[in-house]
Motif scaffolding. Structure first.
Motif, PDB file in Angstrom:
ATOM      1  N   GLN A  97      48.470  41.713  40.057  1.00 34.55           N
ATOM      2  CA  GLN A  97      48.465  40.277  39.734  1.00 34.55           C
ATOM      3  C   GLN A  97      47.289  39.936  38.830  1.00 34.55           C
ATOM      4  O   GLN A  97      47.410  39.167  37.891  1.00 34.55           O
ATOM      5  N   HIS A  98      46.129  40.534  39.148  1.00 36.50           N
ATOM      6  CA  HIS A  98      44.924  40.197  38.394  1.00 36.50           C
ATOM      7  C   HIS A  98      45.014  40.676  36.940  1.00 36.50           C
ATOM      8  O   HIS A  98      44.751  39.927  35.999  1.00 36.50           O
ATOM      9  N   SER A  99      45.454  41.930  36.760  1.00 38.02           N
ATOM     10  CA  SER A  99      45.595  42.445  35.390  1.00 38.02           C
ATOM     11  C   SER A  99      46.659  41.655  34.630  1.00 38.02           C
ATOM     12  O   SER A  99      46.504  41.368  33.444  1.00 38.02           O
ATOM     13  N   ALA A 100      47.740  41.296  35.340  1.00 36.13           N
ATOM     14  CA  ALA A 100      48.814  40.521  34.710  1.00 36.13           C
ATOM     15  C   ALA A 100      48.280  39.170  34.247  1.00 36.13           C
ATOM     16  O   ALA A 100      48.620  38.686  33.161  1.00 36.13           O
ATOM     17  N   GLN A 101      47.417  38.570  35.075  1.00 34.37           N
ATOM     18  CA  GLN A 101      46.841  37.271  34.705  1.00 34.37           C
ATOM     19  C   GLN A 101      46.002  37.398  33.435  1.00 34.37           C
ATOM     20  O   GLN A 101      46.089  36.569  32.529  1.00 34.37           O
ATOM     21  N   HIS A 102      45.181  38.457  33.350  1.00 32.77           N
ATOM     22  CA  HIS A 102      44.381  38.667  32.128  1.00 32.77           C
ATOM     23  C   HIS A 102      45.292  38.817  30.916  1.00 32.77           C
ATOM     24  O   HIS A 102      45.046  38.219  29.869  1.00 32.77           O
ATOM     25  N   LEU A 103      46.345  39.616  31.093  1.00 31.63           N
ATOM     26  CA  LEU A 103      47.258  39.859  29.969  1.00 31.63           C
ATOM     27  C   LEU A 103      47.941  38.557  29.546  1.00 31.63           C
ATOM     28  O   LEU A 103      48.066  38.271  28.354  1.00 31.63           O
ATOM     29  N   ALA A 194      34.918  38.938  30.565  1.00 28.26           N
ATOM     30  CA  ALA A 194      34.052  39.313  31.688  1.00 28.26           C
ATOM     31  C   ALA A 194      34.795  39.029  32.985  1.00 28.26           C
ATOM     32  O   ALA A 194      35.423  37.978  33.132  1.00 28.26           O
ATOM     33  N   CYS A 195      34.737  39.965  33.935  1.00 32.00           N
ATOM     34  CA  CYS A 195      35.459  39.787  35.200  1.00 32.00           C
ATOM     35  C   CYS A 195      34.920  40.758  36.240  1.00 32.00           C
ATOM     36  O   CYS A 195      34.613  41.904  35.945  1.00 32.00           O
ATOM     37  N   GLY A 196      34.815  40.285  37.472  1.00 33.71           N
ATOM     38  CA  GLY A 196      34.318  41.134  38.554  1.00 33.71           C
ATOM     39  C   GLY A 196      35.415  41.707  39.419  1.00 33.71           C
ATOM     40  O   GLY A 196      35.142  42.347  40.427  1.00 33.71           O
ATOM     41  N   LEU A 198      39.221  43.749  40.393  1.00 33.36           N
ATOM     42  CA  LEU A 198      39.755  45.105  40.262  1.00 33.36           C
ATOM     43  C   LEU A 198      41.088  45.074  39.518  1.00 33.36           C
ATOM     44  O   LEU A 198      41.912  44.201  39.745  1.00 33.36           O
ATOM     45  N   HIS A 199      41.247  46.071  38.647  1.00 34.77           N
ATOM     46  CA  HIS A 199      42.426  46.092  37.779  1.00 34.77           C
ATOM     47  C   HIS A 199      43.118  47.434  37.801  1.00 34.77           C
ATOM     48  O   HIS A 199      42.504  48.454  38.124  1.00 34.77           O
ATOM     49  N   VAL A 200      44.393  47.427  37.397  1.00 35.62           N
ATOM     50  CA  VAL A 200      45.128  48.682  37.241  1.00 35.62           C
ATOM     51  C   VAL A 200      44.585  49.370  35.988  1.00 35.62           C
ATOM     52  O   VAL A 200      43.899  48.755  35.180  1.00 35.62           O
TER      53      VAL A 200
END
Ligand SMILES: [Zn+2]
Length: 405
Positions: A97-103, A194-196, A198-200
């Protein structure tokens, strides 16, 4: 040692208990090292097990200590060797979810210069608040197409920690708000921020991303999206719903909405017909009561026990009463809860407020009644059903006295 950044894919680890703490009824374990990510950067804290004991949440306290919040009492002691097991489904879901949000945020910015104001990684969906109040159908489709293309291209997603002065000045989607060392997440060729969290490590791990819906908030647009395994699960679930609804309606998917709209129309029509029917029945019943009753000083007197008349008919009665120019009426009715309902209508009766006061004082106590209203109608409920005959008799006496006096 916090190993979740260095080894975001590790699912078990041997560690040593440093301390156990108890705060607000929750027991926490502090370890010399951990792979459990503490809540932060919009990502929830990890869950899992320390030995056989369940970890419900992981939090970072003000002293920079990671607290593994366990279920129940703690039997752990400092110095004890333990094995950590991560709830990987939960963690990996949020990495997706987190990586998807960045993308998504990166793509919306690249394609339309639409910035991200705030994000929330929810249990069911990603919400991204945008600095616009509108996103067209075309923009949504273009965003979906673009992010899923990046997923198919399988680009690397990487993290690096740099010193403040090493931050690439122009390429960041949003300016850095922290001081000291900064952790940067790169989706190669598509986003840098910048982000703290965890990502795929590769975009193909995001599976599939699609748009759900939007809502306007404070002049911004809050958009909802879904990604990863969740997205696939949701498609499967939604297909089952469409299939079931189609079977119930005997309609192909594209005709389900129309089918439901037609059903709603039918229900509304039936409700109307039901009401009309109830009104007809109620009118017949009331006319019969009027016929059987007598008239005192030009005012028809109707006193009756509606017994277990059905609700739809009773509901129509007040409207009929109010249509009369003169009427002195009282009735009681049984209620499903075992109490007794009462209604009093004194239309075209002079001094009706005073008459009601008398009835309230002398008759209502017979059924332990409560309620109120204003001229010409009052109604309420009585707790004492056995008193209903006496009540009607008393009301009749008081009305008769009033009308003849
Ligand atoms: Zn982030």
């Amino acid at each position: 040692m916090f190993l979740y950044y260095r080894e975001p894919y590790a699912t078990t680890l041997k560690a040593t208990v440093v301390a156990t703490k108890r705060e607000k009824g929750v027991n926490s374990i502090q370890l010399d090292r951990t792979i459990f990510y503490p809540e932060g950067g919009g990502q929830p804290g990890d869950r899992g097990f320390i030995d056989q004991v369940k970890v419900n949440d992981t939090q970072l306290n003000a002293n920079g200590e990671i607290l593994h919040q366990i279920e129940g009492e703690s039997n752990f002691v400092a110095g004890q060797e333990v094995t950590l097991t991560l709830d990987w489904d939960h963690r990996y879901d949020f990495m997706q979810q987190h990586s998807a949000q960045h993308l998504l945020s990166g793509t919306l910015y690249t394609l339309f210069k639409i910035g991200t104001v705030s994000v929330h990684l929810g249990q069911a969906e990603i919400s991204i608040e945008l600095d616009t109040d509108e996103l067209s159908e075309e923009q949504i489709v273009a965003t979906e197409e673009a992010v899923n293309k990046v997923i198919r291209q399988n680009v690397p997603i990487s993290a690096q920690t740099v010193k403040q002065e090493e931050i690439p000045p122009l390429n960041l989607r949003r300016s850095v708000k922290v001081e000291g060392d900064v952790r940067l997440i790169t989706i190669e060729g598509h986003d840098l921020i910048a982000c703290g969290g965890l990502h795929v490590k590769e975009s193909s791990e995001l599976g599939y991303i699609y748009y759900l819906r939007s809502e306007r908030i404070r002049g911004h647009l809050r958009t909802f999206w879904i990604a990863g395994k969740r997205a696939i699960d949701a498609i499967r679930r939604n297909n089952a719903i469409v299939d079931r609804a189609g079977t119930l309606l005997s309609a192909p998917p594209q005709e389900i909405v129309e089918g439901i709209a037609n059903l709603q129309k039918e229900v509304t029509q039936k409700q109307y017909e039901g009401q009309q029917h109830a009104l007809k029945v109620a009118t017949l019943l009331f006319d019969k009561l009027l016929e059987e009753g007598e008239t005192l000083n030009g005012v028809p007197l109707v006193i009756f026990d509606a017994g277990a008349w059905e609700e739809p008919y009773l509901k129509q009665l007040p409207e009929l009463f109010l249509k009369r120019t003169a009427l002195a009426l009282a009735y009681v009715a049984e209620r499903p809860d075992g109490k007794v309902g009462w209604l009093l209508c004194l239309k075209g009766v002079e001094g009706e407020a005073k008459l009601f006061t008398n009835i309230r004082e002398e008759a209502l106590p017979l059924i332990e009644g409560k309620g109120g209203g204003r001229p010409p109608m009052w109604q309420g409920i009585g707790d004492k059903r056995e008193g209903k005959e006496e009540f009607l008799e008393k009301v009749e006496t008081l009305i008769r006295e009033h009308l003849s006096g």
